[in-house]
Write an enzyme that holds these catalytic residues in place. Structure first.
Site, PDB file in Angstrom:
ATOM      1  N   ASP A  54       5.832  -3.367  10.971  1.00 59.81           N
ATOM      2  CA  ASP A  54       4.282  -2.827  11.404  1.00 59.81           C
ATOM      3  C   ASP A  54       3.921  -3.176  12.463  1.00 59.81           C
ATOM      4  OD1 ASP A  54       4.908  -5.782  11.542  1.00 59.81           O
ATOM      5  OD2 ASP A  54       3.373  -6.559  10.097  1.00 59.81           O
TER       6      ASP A  54
ATOM      7  N   ARG B 151       0.798  -1.222  -0.114  1.00 55.91           N
ATOM      8  CA  ARG B 151      -0.032   0.027   0.051  1.00 55.91           C
ATOM      9  C   ARG B 151       0.750   1.198  -0.002  1.00 55.91           C
ATOM     10  NH1 ARG B 151      -3.708   0.202   4.656  1.00 55.91           N
ATOM     11  NH2 ARG B 151      -1.963  -0.013   5.896  1.00 55.91           N
TER      12      ARG B 151
ATOM     13  N   SER C 253       8.097  -4.872   6.918  1.00 58.18           N
ATOM     14  CA  SER C 253       7.410  -5.848   8.146  1.00 58.18           C
ATOM     15  C   SER C 253       8.383  -7.187   8.226  1.00 58.18           C
ATOM     16  CB  SER C 253       6.057  -5.998   8.136  1.00 58.18           C
ATOM     17  OG  SER C 253       5.636  -4.601   8.301  1.00 58.18           O
TER      18      SER C 253
HETATM   19  C1  BGC Z   1       8.241 -10.536  10.441  1.00 58.39           C
HETATM   20  C2  BGC Z   1       7.900  -9.241  11.301  1.00 58.39           C
HETATM   21  C3  BGC Z   1       6.687  -8.811  11.326  1.00 58.39           C
HETATM   22  C4  BGC Z   1       5.425  -9.676  11.258  1.00 58.39           C
HETATM   23  C5  BGC Z   1       4.227  -9.492  11.208  1.00 58.39           C
HETATM   24  C6  BGC Z   1       6.966 -11.476  10.647  1.00 58.39           C
HETATM   25  O1  BGC Z   1       7.291 -12.400   9.625  1.00 58.39           O
HETATM   26  O2  BGC Z   1       9.296 -11.096  10.579  1.00 58.39           O
HETATM   27  O3  BGC Z   1       8.847  -8.481  11.124  1.00 58.39           O
HETATM   28  O4  BGC Z   1       6.393  -7.912  12.188  1.00 58.39           O
HETATM   29  O5  BGC Z   1       5.712 -11.034  10.316  1.00 58.39           O
HETATM   30  O6  BGC Z   1       3.950  -8.957   9.957  1.00 58.39           O
END
Ligand code: BGC
Length: 439
Positions: free
Chosen positions: A196, A78, A142
């Site tokens: 995130d 997004r 994320s």
């Molecule tokens: C990532 C994190 C992320 C989480 C939720 C995980 O696979 O390593 O950095 O915050 O997913 O999206």
């Protein structure tokens, strides 16, 4: 997740129910192990919890400004424009969503970043943005990142099915900036890097001073919280701040006892041996666990018919979304199955989802009691992600285990759905960062 009545099926009651149980004793063990791993992670010792510093503390609520945010973390991307009013309110404006094709997620890294740059271009042309004006963009990326500053961090490893080449070990902000430059987008500065979880925490904390944890229960799972005992952060005491948000990367916690199905799933995943908690808790994997159990039961001759095997041969074909439907198997293409089989499958899904929710609730309790061992004050937990948002039973089970653990103080832990962390929260991070650099 549909609550079902007890099922009279010996394999379910005698084998699967005990196998997927997450008991009070398991929860207490998880809390103790979390505290040990958190301590190790913060002090630079070997730990399955990475405990990554984010170089940012919580907002005051007075931050202002207009920012762009780009959110990369699942199958969708997004681009969002956000305005902060300085009174704890954020306004989300123009938004564009893009589906990331699998060949981009799993192809060459430079193609992935070029795709991101093209999405920014498309966003500008769709929403009539002024190509002469300068924009600050916060990048919500994320995945586990070794952050060195607010706008710099290198990817430690991919999760959630991403495998794009030549990105691990590189600075993802620099890669995005270079891709924008190569595409001729010269008016955008990538000014902050966010996760995130930090986005969710910042978005809620902007208007709620009690918010001290961000949690994602979606495709993947993770959490963050503000660490105030900075002496525990190896090498961080030199940073002149009162608190620093720590991205725990709790998805990688590895002290839970996996079942044979967890092991099978892990073995055939793109990242074997990694992300154990995430593989037991998050939306990407729960349908797959249920599929593996169904296949084993067909093999044992205790569910469906041997001919039904063919519906379950493709990994990841059964999803959490299927299992959320009242008649999950019909939605999956298997109509007219015996009511007892449908009941058994619903119960299997319930066992897998309940275990996930109880682990997630306990992990939240572990982090809250790390910050406040007596649960003496109120904690708002900003939670985002489809599992939490779309499966009412999931939240109920999380609250149930918190209540079992702390019957007197459970109401000091408030779970609040916080849907736009990656947009609003990222913009707040950009604003806090701008404030920090002016200090
Ligand atoms: C990532 C994190 C992320 C989480 C939720 C995980 O696979 O390593 O950095 O915050 O997913 O999206």
């Amino acid at each position: 997740m549909i609550p079902v009545t007890p099922v009279d099926h010996p394999d379910v009651t005698d084998w699967l129910e005990p196998l997927f149980a997450f008991t009070h004793a398991d929860a207490q063990q998880l809390i103790a192990d979390f505290h040990t791993e958190m301590h190790h992670g913060l002090s630079g010792k070997n730990s399955s919890l990475k405990m990554l510093p984010t170089f940012i503390g919580r907002p005051s609520g007075k931050e202002t400004g207009r920012f762009l945010a780009m959110d990369l973390g699942g199958t969708n991307l997004r681009v969002i424009a956000v305005k902060l009013d300085g009174k704890g309110q954020a306004q989300v404006g123009d938004t564009s969503r893009f589906v990331i094709p699998v060949e981009i997620m799993q192809g060459a890294g430079d193609r992935l970043f070029d795709f991101l740059a093209r999405c920014v271009q498309t966003f500008f042309s769709l929403h009539d943005f002024d190509p002469q004006r300068r924009y600050d963009l916060a990048f919500t990326f994320s995945f586990p990142v070794d952050q060195r500053a607010i706008a710099s961090g290198s990817l430690i490893e991919w999760t959630k099915g991403f495998t794009a080449s030549d990105v691990v070990g590189k600075d993802v902000v620099a890669l995005l900036a270079a891709a924008l430059h190569d595409r001729g987008v010269k008016n955008v500065r990538v000014c902050a890097l966010a996760n995130d979880t930090t986005g969710a925490l910042m978005a809620r904390a902007y208007g709620d001073a009690n918010c001290d944890m961000g949690v994602i229960l979606g495709t993947g799972s993770n959490a963050c919280y503000p660490e105030t005992r900075l002496d525990r952060l190896s090498g961080m005491s030199a940073v002149a701040v009162d608190e620093m948000i720590i991205n725990m990367e709790w998805g990688n916690f590895d002290k839970l006892t996996p079942t044979e199905f967890d092991r099978m799933l892990d073995r055939d995943s793109p990242n074997p041996g990694r992300q154990w908690l995430e593989k037991m808790v998050s939306g990407m994997y729960l349908g797959e666990l249920v599929r593996l159990v169904i296949v084993a039961m067909i093999d044992r001759g205790s569910l469906l018919t041997p001919g039904d095997q063919r519906f379950f041969t493709n990994p990841y074909s059964l999803t959490s979304a299927h299992l959320a439907q009242p008649d999950a198997m019909a939605g999956f293409g298997l109509e007219h199955i015996k009511p007892t089989d449908a009941q058994a499958i619903a119960r299997i899904a319930e066992l897998v989802f309940n275990r996930a929710a109880r682990i997630a609730g306990t992990a939240i309790a572990a982090v809250v009691t790390w910050m406040d061992s007596e649960l003496s004050r109120s904690h708002t937990i900003a939670v985002d992600g489809s599992l939490f948002e779309k499966y009412p039973g999931f939240r109920r089970q999380m609250l149930a285990i918190i209540d079992e653990l702390y019957p007197e103080r459970a109401d000091h832990i408030q779970l609040k759905l916080t849907s736009d962390g990656s947009g609003t929260g990222a913009a707040i991070i950009a604003a806090v960062a701008a404030g920090q650099s002016h200090r």
